[in-house]
Design a protein around this motif. Sequence first.
Motif, PDB file in Angstrom:
ATOM      1  N   PRO A 168       0.665  -1.127   0.109  1.00  0.00           N
ATOM      2  CA  PRO A 168      -0.061  -0.114  -0.120  1.00  0.00           C
ATOM      3  C   PRO A 168       0.895   1.171  -0.083  1.00  0.00           C
ATOM      4  O   PRO A 168       0.388   2.434  -0.343  1.00  0.00           O
ATOM      5  CB  PRO A 168      -0.609  -0.028   1.180  1.00  0.00           C
ATOM      6  N   ASP A 169       2.048   1.046   0.237  1.00  0.00           N
ATOM      7  CA  ASP A 169       3.013   2.350   0.392  1.00  0.00           C
ATOM      8  C   ASP A 169       3.161   2.907  -0.970  1.00  0.00           C
ATOM      9  O   ASP A 169       3.440   4.210  -1.091  1.00  0.00           O
ATOM     10  CB  ASP A 169       4.187   2.018   0.861  1.00  0.00           C
ATOM     11  N   LEU A 170       2.771   2.097  -1.977  1.00  0.00           N
ATOM     12  CA  LEU A 170       3.241   2.540  -3.291  1.00  0.00           C
ATOM     13  C   LEU A 170       1.904   3.461  -3.753  1.00  0.00           C
ATOM     14  O   LEU A 170       2.221   4.255  -4.964  1.00  0.00           O
ATOM     15  CB  LEU A 170       2.970   1.366  -4.485  1.00  0.00           C
ATOM     16  N   LEU A 171       0.867   3.562  -2.702  1.00  0.00           N
ATOM     17  CA  LEU A 171      -0.119   4.223  -3.338  1.00  0.00           C
ATOM     18  C   LEU A 171      -0.046   5.687  -2.731  1.00  0.00           C
ATOM     19  O   LEU A 171      -0.860   6.634  -2.980  1.00  0.00           O
ATOM     20  CB  LEU A 171      -1.363   3.663  -2.649  1.00  0.00           C
ATOM     21  N   GLY A 177       3.103   9.677 -11.351  1.00  0.00           N
ATOM     22  CA  GLY A 177       3.788   9.861 -12.414  1.00  0.00           C
ATOM     23  C   GLY A 177       5.172   9.215 -12.298  1.00  0.00           C
ATOM     24  O   GLY A 177       6.308   9.515 -13.561  1.00  0.00           O
ATOM     25  N   LYS A 178       5.691   8.705 -11.253  1.00  0.00           N
ATOM     26  CA  LYS A 178       7.172   8.288 -11.156  1.00  0.00           C
ATOM     27  C   LYS A 178       6.862   6.670 -10.646  1.00  0.00           C
ATOM     28  O   LYS A 178       8.112   6.279 -10.340  1.00  0.00           O
ATOM     29  CB  LYS A 178       7.644   8.868  -9.931  1.00  0.00           C
ATOM     30  N   LEU A 179       5.938   6.132 -10.790  1.00  0.00           N
ATOM     31  CA  LEU A 179       5.778   4.686 -10.656  1.00  0.00           C
ATOM     32  C   LEU A 179       5.686   3.910 -11.740  1.00  0.00           C
ATOM     33  O   LEU A 179       4.962   4.179 -12.690  1.00  0.00           O
ATOM     34  CB  LEU A 179       4.184   4.684  -9.517  1.00  0.00           C
ATOM     35  N   ALA A 180       6.074   2.614 -11.504  1.00  0.00           N
ATOM     36  CA  ALA A 180       5.972   1.684 -12.732  1.00  0.00           C
ATOM     37  C   ALA A 180       5.499   0.318 -12.181  1.00  0.00           C
ATOM     38  O   ALA A 180       5.745  -0.105 -10.981  1.00  0.00           O
ATOM     39  CB  ALA A 180       7.170   1.106 -13.323  1.00  0.00           C
ATOM     40  N   LEU A 212      -2.436   7.709 -10.145  1.00  0.00           N
ATOM     41  CA  LEU A 212      -1.083   7.898  -9.673  1.00  0.00           C
ATOM     42  C   LEU A 212      -0.480   7.980 -11.106  1.00  0.00           C
ATOM     43  O   LEU A 212       0.705   8.282 -11.229  1.00  0.00           O
ATOM     44  CB  LEU A 212      -0.421   7.113  -8.836  1.00  0.00           C
ATOM     45  N   GLU A 213      -1.211   7.464 -12.221  1.00  0.00           N
ATOM     46  CA  GLU A 213      -0.706   7.747 -13.638  1.00  0.00           C
ATOM     47  C   GLU A 213       0.714   6.921 -13.715  1.00  0.00           C
ATOM     48  O   GLU A 213       1.530   7.546 -14.241  1.00  0.00           O
ATOM     49  CB  GLU A 213      -0.642   9.021 -14.036  1.00  0.00           C
ATOM     50  N   PRO A 214       0.605   5.666 -13.297  1.00  0.00           N
ATOM     51  CA  PRO A 214       1.762   4.690 -13.418  1.00  0.00           C
ATOM     52  C   PRO A 214       2.264   4.458 -15.001  1.00  0.00           C
ATOM     53  O   PRO A 214       1.217   4.415 -15.783  1.00  0.00           O
ATOM     54  CB  PRO A 214       1.444   3.623 -12.850  1.00  0.00           C
ATOM     55  N   TYR A 215       3.655   4.196 -15.215  1.00  0.00           N
ATOM     56  CA  TYR A 215       4.123   3.695 -16.214  1.00  0.00           C
ATOM     57  C   TYR A 215       3.566   2.181 -16.297  1.00  0.00           C
ATOM     58  O   TYR A 215       3.717   1.548 -15.422  1.00  0.00           O
ATOM     59  CB  TYR A 215       5.387   3.663 -16.527  1.00  0.00           C
ATOM     60  N   VAL A 216       2.824   1.864 -17.332  1.00  0.00           N
ATOM     61  CA  VAL A 216       2.662   0.452 -17.440  1.00  0.00           C
ATOM     62  C   VAL A 216       3.076  -0.496 -18.600  1.00  0.00           C
ATOM     63  O   VAL A 216       2.942  -0.206 -19.657  1.00  0.00           O
ATOM     64  CB  VAL A 216       1.072   0.197 -17.420  1.00  0.00           C
ATOM     65  N   GLY A 217       4.286  -1.309 -18.072  1.00  0.00           N
ATOM     66  CA  GLY A 217       4.922  -1.927 -19.254  1.00  0.00           C
ATOM     67  C   GLY A 217       4.045  -3.439 -19.503  1.00  0.00           C
ATOM     68  O   GLY A 217       3.288  -3.760 -18.523  1.00  0.00           O
ATOM     69  N   THR A 232      11.214   5.967 -14.126  1.00  0.00           N
ATOM     70  CA  THR A 232      10.478   5.900 -12.962  1.00  0.00           C
ATOM     71  C   THR A 232      11.315   5.830 -11.947  1.00  0.00           C
ATOM     72  O   THR A 232      12.422   5.193 -12.235  1.00  0.00           O
ATOM     73  CB  THR A 232       9.344   4.755 -13.275  1.00  0.00           C
ATOM     74  N   ILE A 233      10.818   5.864 -10.488  1.00  0.00           N
ATOM     75  CA  ILE A 233      11.658   5.760  -9.503  1.00  0.00           C
ATOM     76  C   ILE A 233      11.370   4.591  -8.402  1.00  0.00           C
ATOM     77  O   ILE A 233      11.996   4.042  -7.559  1.00  0.00           O
ATOM     78  CB  ILE A 233      11.909   7.120  -8.750  1.00  0.00           C
ATOM     79  N   VAL A 234      10.075   4.039  -8.506  1.00  0.00           N
ATOM     80  CA  VAL A 234       9.469   3.252  -7.693  1.00  0.00           C
ATOM     81  C   VAL A 234       8.743   2.034  -8.386  1.00  0.00           C
ATOM     82  O   VAL A 234       8.352   2.686  -9.760  1.00  0.00           O
ATOM     83  CB  VAL A 234       8.966   3.448  -6.333  1.00  0.00           C
ATOM     84  N   GLY A 235       8.492   0.794  -8.134  1.00  0.00           N
ATOM     85  CA  GLY A 235       7.595   0.145  -8.755  1.00  0.00           C
ATOM     86  C   GLY A 235       7.445  -1.407  -8.024  1.00  0.00           C
ATOM     87  O   GLY A 235       8.307  -1.802  -7.083  1.00  0.00           O
ATOM     88  N   ALA A 236       6.561  -2.084  -8.772  1.00  0.00           N
ATOM     89  CA  ALA A 236       6.611  -3.501  -8.221  1.00  0.00           C
ATOM     90  C   ALA A 236       7.112  -4.289  -9.442  1.00  0.00           C
ATOM     91  O   ALA A 236       6.626  -4.403 -10.650  1.00  0.00           O
ATOM     92  CB  ALA A 236       5.131  -3.901  -8.240  1.00  0.00           C
ATOM     93  N   GLY A 237       8.155  -5.046  -9.126  1.00  0.00           N
ATOM     94  CA  GLY A 237       9.032  -5.763 -10.198  1.00  0.00           C
ATOM     95  C   GLY A 237       9.706  -7.059  -9.675  1.00  0.00           C
ATOM     96  O   GLY A 237       9.741  -7.251  -8.584  1.00  0.00           O
ATOM     97  N   PRO A 238      10.332  -7.781 -10.561  1.00  0.00           N
ATOM     98  CA  PRO A 238      10.876  -9.166 -10.221  1.00  0.00           C
ATOM     99  C   PRO A 238      12.435  -8.865  -9.344  1.00  0.00           C
ATOM    100  O   PRO A 238      13.072  -8.080  -9.946  1.00  0.00           O
ATOM    101  CB  PRO A 238      11.292  -9.779 -11.273  1.00  0.00           C
TER     102      PRO A 238
END
Length: 347
Positions: A168-171, A177-180, A212-217, A232-238
Amino acid sequence: MKRRTFLLTTAAMTALMPLGVQAESHMSEAIAALYETAKPEGEVTWYVVPMDSETAERVGQKFTELYPGIKVNVVRSTATVAFQRLNQDIDTGVANCDVFTTSSLAHAEDLKGRDLLAAYTPIRKEEVLPAFQGADPEDTYHITTAGPMGIVYNTNDVSAEDAPKNWPDLLDPKWKGKLAIGHPGFSGYVGIWAVKMRELYGWEFFEKLAELEPYVGRSSIDVVTTTAAGETIVGAGPTTSALISAEKGNPVAMLAPTDGLVVISSPSMILKDAPHPEAAKLFMEFLLGTEIAEMTAEQFSTPIRGDVAVREGVIPLGEVTVLSASKEQIIDEVSETAEMFRDTFGI
């Protein structure tokens, strides 16, 4: 002269040794016998999802190094693209793929339900950790990799103290605009991550995320790429890809959220119409073996074998909360969640 005679004699003796003796460094007698059966086929084609292209190619090269004379044709893509390609092969009656490694158990169950998989009981089946055994009672597919999804961040722009500590901290609005994130309609990893976020926090989690208008790959790996580049500077990734990127000198770090790493178990399977069936069996043994576990562990992966240690920097799963989706969730909820995602994000 005597030395030359000794070498020739040794070579002649080696040629006469039983297979198990010749291959004792990395092959049991049973594996060596399988290798002899597979070698005339000369190649194996591998459709692979849960690793980046560079790692997949290295895995293929390692197989050929261990089993000379058998080339690996590596075809790497995202889960949805790989599954679509495989189904196009099936629909046109063209047998290209020998072994399919995906990040979605739903793909395996779908292919099994259509009687498109060959049952094979690996010699090394029970060498992996118990948690990764017995995914399919009929042995049409087997878990060969496990990969965690965590929080990644750019160390130039985000300090360890300010980095998100849980999902939830990602929210937090400061990440606008900085989230992926990846797309659950294309990536099996992201699909399972999205199902677990929906289970824990409801669809409100994604509604707030969209604001938050994230970048979506397409791929979860895209998150690491954009974070390393500072797009981007934060995100949910492997976590594996994040650690590989960091080792290359990129300003990327990862952490295990306090509410849990999402761990995705990836199955491998042999197609019933595999053009190289014996090489496919040998490749399945390789995927379950020590050599690939050691090689991929060096690349910061999480081994499915207990006899291979994790590399420094990799978070042992026994030390953190682990979130994993059930087979039923993967089969019943990933597609539905992907459709809800498209509706919410408009993509």
